[in-house]
Design a protein around this motif. Structure first.
Motif, short mmCIF file in Angstrom:
data_model
loop_
_atom_site.label_atom_id
_atom_site.label_comp_id
_atom_site.label_asym_id
_atom_site.label_seq_id
_atom_site.Cartn_x
_atom_site.Cartn_y
_atom_site.Cartn_z
N PHE A 166 0.84 -1.19 0.00
CA PHE A 166 0.00 0.00 0.00
C PHE A 166 0.88 1.25 0.00
O PHE A 166 2.03 1.21 0.46
CB PHE A 166 -0.91 0.01 1.23
N ASP A 167 0.32 2.35 -0.51
CA ASP A 167 1.09 3.59 -0.49
C ASP A 167 1.17 4.20 0.90
O ASP A 167 2.01 5.07 1.16
CB ASP A 167 0.52 4.61 -1.49
N ASN A 168 0.29 3.76 1.81
CA ASN A 168 0.33 4.15 3.22
C ASN A 168 0.09 2.90 4.05
O ASN A 168 -0.36 1.88 3.51
CB ASN A 168 -0.73 5.22 3.51
N PRO A 169 0.36 2.94 5.35
CA PRO A 169 0.14 1.74 6.17
C PRO A 169 -1.27 1.20 6.00
O PRO A 169 -2.24 1.98 6.05
CB PRO A 169 0.38 2.25 7.60
N ASP A 212 -6.72 5.69 6.50
CA ASP A 212 -7.80 6.18 5.64
C ASP A 212 -7.36 6.37 4.19
O ASP A 212 -8.14 6.15 3.26
CB ASP A 212 -8.35 7.50 6.17
N ASP A 213 -6.14 6.80 3.98
CA ASP A 213 -5.67 7.13 2.63
C ASP A 213 -4.95 5.98 1.95
O ASP A 213 -4.41 6.16 0.85
CB ASP A 213 -4.74 8.35 2.68
N ALA A 214 -4.90 4.81 2.58
CA ALA A 214 -4.13 3.69 2.02
C ALA A 214 -4.77 3.15 0.74
O ALA A 214 -5.97 2.88 0.72
CB ALA A 214 -3.99 2.59 3.06
#
Length: 795
Positions: free
Chosen positions: A272-275, A279-281
């Motif tokens: 994923f681009d975030n953990p 919310d923004d993953a």
């Protein structure tokens, strides 16, 4: 050191391996004769295909679709995959599913290797049991009490757990693989086995010999003697990677053995681009070297030595060594049963690591652009949307020569590969383009009163008014085969309704689709929203597109009944609008007109037999048999070279009948027709309900009462009286065009035009209103008054 468990009774196998295991711990288990190992096996109830597999190892695969050519595959099972949620003991059901998938691929002729965790967890379970048993016995002896006191379990050292669990883990794998007649061999390694040249050669030779004999090597770090984990600095080199966990072990093994594919299974869907969980993953479909800066790594897995950052570093190291890598979820109950085989088949699962960046945007990026562009479309004035569609209609006629030249290329490439009906669908002509332009102008006119139309107004209370208004559905995915004229039709409808659009056309129409899409974007550019309509040109399979439920709101298939069925089956959480079959009926009543019947049958069956609204079954009243009217129908069909299939009742009336129909529920899509006999209009209706597809059904009669009975009682999307089935079409209905014909019972039904691509939302306008004001002792009362709906000018 060699630990051997074998029931074949042959000592030669061990002797053959001894030269390669002088410095490597090897434990092997097997239940079949070595002579049987060399053959590709099969077993009952487990379907598999044998595929030609030959590839020179060098560069990694550039696209997912190439993964089906992988010959040698390493599957790495993370600790979270192998162990239970309580970290004590193994997830047996999950392991059994993984073993089955590995066995399927092994029996296709591939060379499978497993890198597995789990020894520590399995040993922890065994040691805890032993400690509890020992403590309970001692406590019972010394306390003399019937009830045991609460016992504290000491912290167990990981290397001791590994030593206790290794043999049990291998015995479990042995039992599972034996169910599929596959031998497995265990190899325990440490970092020294890769860095000491002699040991490295020994290990390499052992693995190659096992693979040559069709045995699945099961590799693990020897956690009973392995030193504590080192810092991440040992992953920085390109030529050297230290084996500090099973991620680095799998990468090193994959490169060492010149593996085509490394599958890393963890407890998350991929990278994923975030953990994951934030919310923004967003799941990254394809990861390229150099993209690490765009990724924020979270904490490591609940169990195991490495986190996602370690997996990415190991994956990139393997990629540079020529091995393709996919990181995917091996724990999800809905996908774990086929995750490995799905990856090898090239399906969009997890994160695929590739060194080749595509020239254009990914399909996910196209979906986001279509969403953003669609929202901008919806905010335009109706006149502006109509202006775009008028401009597209003009381009279709102004750029006629370029369009037909591109279509000629498609036809030349399809010659000999496509059946005649499909070639006819593929073909464009000047008259077709002119008709398209006329239809688009009709859509432009109807779009004046589409988005934002007020359907209902209600005064809830004083100064509290509610409106229901029309809005776009969102992002549409339209999949179509051999029909390039479908592209401008669907694009115009999407523009008129303010929807974003993803188009996936058949490769047989690639040249035509490309120029038509460019013209569509040129028309959209007059208001700066060219990205609202996207043509998917990547290697995305239709099944993968149907899984993009976060980006697509409605799927509309345009093509064969098989295509529609496949999409309905593949769609996960996305509604599908369409029909799987077009089994259209025409019932010829006993009071039918002789002058009308042959014209109606000819037009319905012969004008365009490949269309979904073409006639497939002709029901004839029994009283018409052996009459001039019946003879005229048969003569006309013979002249038109229509092959007749006799229904069971019709065949019983004939001495020498045509070939009896194999199924009364058949869509021929060609110059073939089923004829069946019925005794009444009610029997005709019953036949249609039993064998039809709820598409289009017709009655031919001069009796108005009989006709109205038929029209009211036939439960199909389109029901006609004395009219050809071919009228079931958006353009002929005056809709300008259609995105398809729907036989579903929710939302739109029949030819779906502009209205079918809209939904509604509620707008409530108040002045500091709260629900408590309307309670029993509140100051306000509900009025619920219907208010007049404003009429929008369509000039």
């Amino acid at each position: 050191m060699l630990s051997r468990v074998c029931r074949s009774g042959s000592p030669s196998f061990t002797h053959r391996l001894l030269p390669w295991v002088q410095s490597t711990t090897l434990s092997r288990s097997c239940r079949v004769q070595p002579s049987a190992i060399r053959h590709v096996r099969s077993w009952s109830n487990i379907p598999f295909i044998t595929v030609p597999l030959s590839r020179t190892h060098g560069k990694s695969f550039a696209h997912r679709s190439e993964l089906k050519h992988a010959k040698r595959i390493v599957v790495k099972l993370g600790s979270a995959v192998v162990t239970r949620g309580d970290e004590c003991g193994l997830a047996l059901g999950r392991l059994a599913s993984i073993v089955e998938q590995v066995s399927v691929l092994q029996n296709q002729g591939r060379e499978m290797m497993l890198v597995t965790s789990g020894a520590v967890a399995f040993g922890k379970q065994r040691l805890r049991h032993e400690i509890l048993l020992s403590q309970s016995v001692r406590q019972a002896l010394h306390s003399g009490q019937n009830q045991l006191k609460e016992m504290a379990i000491p912290v167990l050292e990981a290397r001791a757990c590994a030593a206790a669990g290794q043999s049990g883990l291998m015995a479990l794998y042995e039992a599972m693989f034996t169910q599929y007649s596959i031998c497995a061999a265990q190899i325990l390694v440490t970092n020294l086995d890769f860095h000491d040249e002699q040991k490295r050669r020994n290990l390499n030779g052992t693995l190659h010999e096992l693979l040559r004999m069709n045995i699945v090597p099961i590799v693990n770090t020897n956690d009973a003697v392995v030193p504590p984990a080192e810092p991440n600095s040992d992953l920085q080199g390109v030529n050297v990677i230290s084996v500090k966990d099973n991620d680095s072990l799998a990468a090193r093994l994959a490169v060492e053995m010149k593996t085509d594919l490394l599958i890393v299974l963890s407890d998350v869907e991929g990278l994923f681009d975030n953990p994951p969980g934030s919310d923004d993953a967003k799941l990254i479909d394809i990861f390229y070297p150099g993209d690490q800066q765009s990724v924020t790594f979270g904490t490591k897995s609940r169990v195991g030595m490495g986190g996602m950052e370690a997996k990415v570093k190991a994956a990139l190291w393997a990629l540079q060594g020529g091995t393709s890598v996919v990181i995917a979820n091996g724990t999800h109950p809905k996908v774990s049963g086929h995750v490995i085989t799905d990856i090898v088949e090239g399906k969009k699962v997890g994160t695929f690591f590739s060194e080749v960046k595509p020239a254009g945007p990914t399909v996910e990026q196209q979906g986001e652009m279509a969403r953003s562009g669609g929202r901008m479309l919806a905010t335009l004035e109706p006149e502006q949307r109509a202006e775009i569609i008028h401009h597209l209609a003009d381009l279709l006629t102004d750029q006629r020569d370029e369009i037909l030249l591109a279509n000629k290329k498609d036809l030349e490439e399809a010659e000999g590969r496509l059946a005649a009906p499909l070639l006819k669908r593929l073909s464009l002509s000047t008259s077709k383009l002119n008709s398209l332009a006329i239809g688009l102008r009709q859509i432009a006119a109807s779009s004046q009163d589409s988005v934002g139309r007020v359907l209902r107004r209600t005064r809830i209370a004083k100064d509290l008014e509610l409106e229901q208004v029309t809005v776009p559905i969102g992002v549409l995915l339209v999949i179509f085969e051999s029909r390039p004229d479908c592209l401008p039709q669907v694009a115009a409808l999407a523009i008129a309704s303010g929807n974003g659009l993803l188009l996936k056309g058949g490769k047989e129409a690639s040249h035509s689709n490309r120029i038509l899409h460019l013209l569509t974007q040129e028309a959209l550019s007059i208001h700066g929203i060219k990205e609202a309509v996207q043509l998917v040109n990547t290697r995305e399979e239709v099944e993968d597109l149907c899984r993009l439920d976060k980006m697509i709101d409605l799927i509309i298939p345009r093509g064969s009944s098989q295509l529609v069925r496949n999409i309905q089956k593949a769609a996960k959480g996305i509604p599908v609008m369409g029909h799987s079959e077009g089994i259209c009926h025409m019932y010829v009543d006993s009071e039918a007109s002789v002058d009308k019947i042959t014209r109606l049958v000819r037009d319905s069956k012969c004008e365009y037999p490949a269309a979904c609204n073409a006639l497939e079954t002709l029901l004839i009243h029994r009283d018409l048999l052996r009459t001039p009217l019946f003879d005229q129908i048969i003569d006309m069909l013979r002249v038109e070279q229509v092959k007749i299939h006799a229904g069971p009742k019709f065949a019983s009336y004939l001495t020498f009948s045509p070939s009896e129909v194999k199924s009364l529920r058949t869509e021929y899509g060609d110059l073939e027709l089923c004829i069946e006999v019925v005794d009444s209009v009610q029997e005709a209706i019953d036949h249609i309900h039993k064998y039809g597809s709820s598409h289009t059904d017709v009655i031919v009669t001069e009796n108005e009462k009989t006709a109205e009975f038929f029209l009211q009682h036939v439960d199909s999307a389109c029901v006609f009286w004395n009219a050809s089935t071919r009228f079931s079409d958006g353009y002929r209905f005056g809709l300008g065009a259609e995105v398809g014909i729907s036989t579903s019972r929710i939302h739109a039904r029949g030819p779906v035009g502009l209205e079918g691509l809209l939904t509604t939302k509620w707008l409530l306008r108040g002045r500091d209103h709260v629900v408590s004001d309307f309670s029993e002792h509140g100051s306000l009362k509900y009025l619920h008054e219907n208010l007049p709906v404003p009429q929008r000018s369509t000039n």
